[in-house]
Scaffold this motif. Structure first.
Motif, PDB file in Angstrom:
ATOM      1  N   ASP A   1      56.674  61.969  51.599  1.00 31.85           N
ATOM      2  CA  ASP A   1      55.692  60.897  52.171  1.00 31.85           C
ATOM      3  C   ASP A   1      55.658  59.606  51.931  1.00 31.85           C
ATOM      4  O   ASP A   1      55.200  58.725  52.700  1.00 31.85           O
ATOM      5  CB  ASP A   1      54.428  61.564  51.823  1.00 31.85           C
ATOM      6  N   GLY A   2      56.582  59.065  51.119  1.00 38.14           N
ATOM      7  CA  GLY A   2      56.555  57.868  50.616  1.00 38.14           C
ATOM      8  C   GLY A   2      55.479  57.211  49.617  1.00 38.14           C
ATOM      9  O   GLY A   2      54.299  58.027  49.422  1.00 38.14           O
TER      10      GLY A   2
ATOM     11  N   LEU B   1      50.009  57.470  46.947  1.00 34.85           N
ATOM     12  CA  LEU B   1      48.784  56.629  46.321  1.00 34.85           C
ATOM     13  C   LEU B   1      47.378  57.010  46.935  1.00 34.85           C
ATOM     14  O   LEU B   1      46.576  57.073  46.329  1.00 34.85           O
ATOM     15  CB  LEU B   1      49.083  55.229  46.519  1.00 34.85           C
ATOM     16  N   ASP B   2      47.407  57.067  48.402  1.00 36.95           N
ATOM     17  CA  ASP B   2      46.356  57.318  48.778  1.00 36.95           C
ATOM     18  C   ASP B   2      45.659  58.708  48.441  1.00 36.95           C
ATOM     19  O   ASP B   2      44.422  58.916  48.245  1.00 36.95           O
ATOM     20  CB  ASP B   2      46.264  57.452  50.385  1.00 36.95           C
ATOM     21  N   TRP B   3      46.560  59.637  48.245  1.00 32.81           N
ATOM     22  CA  TRP B   3      46.230  61.151  47.882  1.00 32.81           C
ATOM     23  C   TRP B   3      45.999  60.931  46.351  1.00 32.81           C
ATOM     24  O   TRP B   3      44.966  61.740  45.884  1.00 32.81           O
ATOM     25  CB  TRP B   3      47.509  61.844  48.058  1.00 32.81           C
TER      26      TRP B   3
ATOM     27  N   LEU C   1      52.077  49.585  44.929  1.00 29.27           N
ATOM     28  CA  LEU C   1      52.867  49.819  46.084  1.00 29.27           C
ATOM     29  C   LEU C   1      54.272  49.204  45.724  1.00 29.27           C
ATOM     30  O   LEU C   1      55.018  49.594  46.707  1.00 29.27           O
ATOM     31  CB  LEU C   1      52.068  49.131  47.175  1.00 29.27           C
ATOM     32  N   GLY C   2      54.367  48.528  44.720  1.00 31.46           N
ATOM     33  CA  GLY C   2      55.807  48.144  44.364  1.00 31.46           C
ATOM     34  C   GLY C   2      56.755  48.992  43.818  1.00 31.46           C
ATOM     35  O   GLY C   2      57.942  48.650  43.674  1.00 31.46           O
TER      36      GLY C   2
ATOM     37  N   GLU D   1      61.800  57.076  44.490  1.00 31.15           N
ATOM     38  CA  GLU D   1      62.788  57.423  43.748  1.00 31.15           C
ATOM     39  C   GLU D   1      62.420  57.169  42.385  1.00 31.15           C
ATOM     40  O   GLU D   1      62.364  58.177  41.306  1.00 31.15           O
ATOM     41  CB  GLU D   1      64.120  56.905  43.699  1.00 31.15           C
ATOM     42  N   GLY D   2      61.863  56.031  42.089  1.00 33.83           N
ATOM     43  CA  GLY D   2      61.253  55.588  40.554  1.00 33.83           C
ATOM     44  C   GLY D   2      60.229  56.559  39.965  1.00 33.83           C
ATOM     45  O   GLY D   2      60.142  56.929  38.902  1.00 33.83           O
ATOM     46  N   LEU D   3      59.326  56.660  41.230  1.00 32.70           N
ATOM     47  CA  LEU D   3      57.874  57.175  40.566  1.00 32.70           C
ATOM     48  C   LEU D   3      58.081  58.824  40.584  1.00 32.70           C
ATOM     49  O   LEU D   3      57.685  59.193  39.654  1.00 32.70           O
ATOM     50  CB  LEU D   3      56.952  57.154  41.804  1.00 32.70           C
TER      51      LEU D   3
END
Length: 194
Positions: free
Chosen positions: A74-75, A80-82, A103-104, A108-110
């Motif tokens: 989802d990106g 973040l909204d969820w 948002l930065g 892949e990192g998260l």
């Protein structure tokens, strides 16, 4: 994993006070145990010494994998909204959520951070915490029942050099929800080490 990440953090940051929130608190604990020579003081915010039950750890790894896949699918903005709608952040006002900084991150990192350093990947550290000799401030929000209980347990496990600061009217992200009260608790503790 957490031990490798802690070693990299210790190498990059060097000697000083370590302050960590949530996953950062778990990394800071690993630095304190793996590289005590670089830790002068330790502040653990909404942190834990780990999940005791092996079955619960396995379930958490599976849950974190599902979240990692959600992020990849989802990106970051949708994730973040969820994420910020979860009960853990019910007391965090939207204007205090630090969305610009969050948002930065990259998908892949998260996702990788969850897979490598999620709570299910952490071996329980409770029986090792008495080895921490530096002054420790454990911070939790008054309204965050689960992490407030973990904070009490951290203080008990670390021993006489640890103390608890409870941030009134705050939940899990107590430093963002009540920065004034958070600074009033943490500032003097850090200043005492100078």
């Amino acid at each position: 994993g957490l031990w490798d990440g802690a070693a990299l953090i210790a190498e990059a940051a060097g000697r000083g006070a370590y302050v960590g929130y949530s996953m950062g608190g778990r990394f800071a604990l690993h630095v304190a145990l793996g590289r005590p020579d670089v830790v002068e003081r330790l502040v653990l915010v909404s942190a834990t010494g780990g999940i005791d039950d092996p079955a619960e750890r396995v379930a958490r790894v599976a849950s974190d994998e599902g979240i990692a896949r959600r992020i990849e699918r989802d990106g970051v903005p949708a994730f973040l909204d969820w994420w910020l709608e979860r009960p853990l952040f019910a007391t965090l006002p939207p204007e205090a959520a630090a969305l610009d900084a969050r948002l930065g991150g990259t998908p892949e990192g998260l996702a990788s951070s969850l897979r490598l350093a999620g709570a299910g990947r952490q071996e329980p550290l409770w029986d090792r915490l008495a080895a921490i000799e530096q002054p420790v401030l454990v911070v939790a929000g008054e309204l965050d029942d689960a992490y407030l209980a973990r904070a009490h347990r951290l203080v008990d496990a670390i021993g006489a050099n640890a103390r608890l600061a409870v941030i009134p009217g705050a939940g899990h992200a107590c430093h963002l929800e009540r920065p004034d009260a958070w600074l009033a608790a943490v500032g003097p503790f850090l200043a005492a080490g100078r």
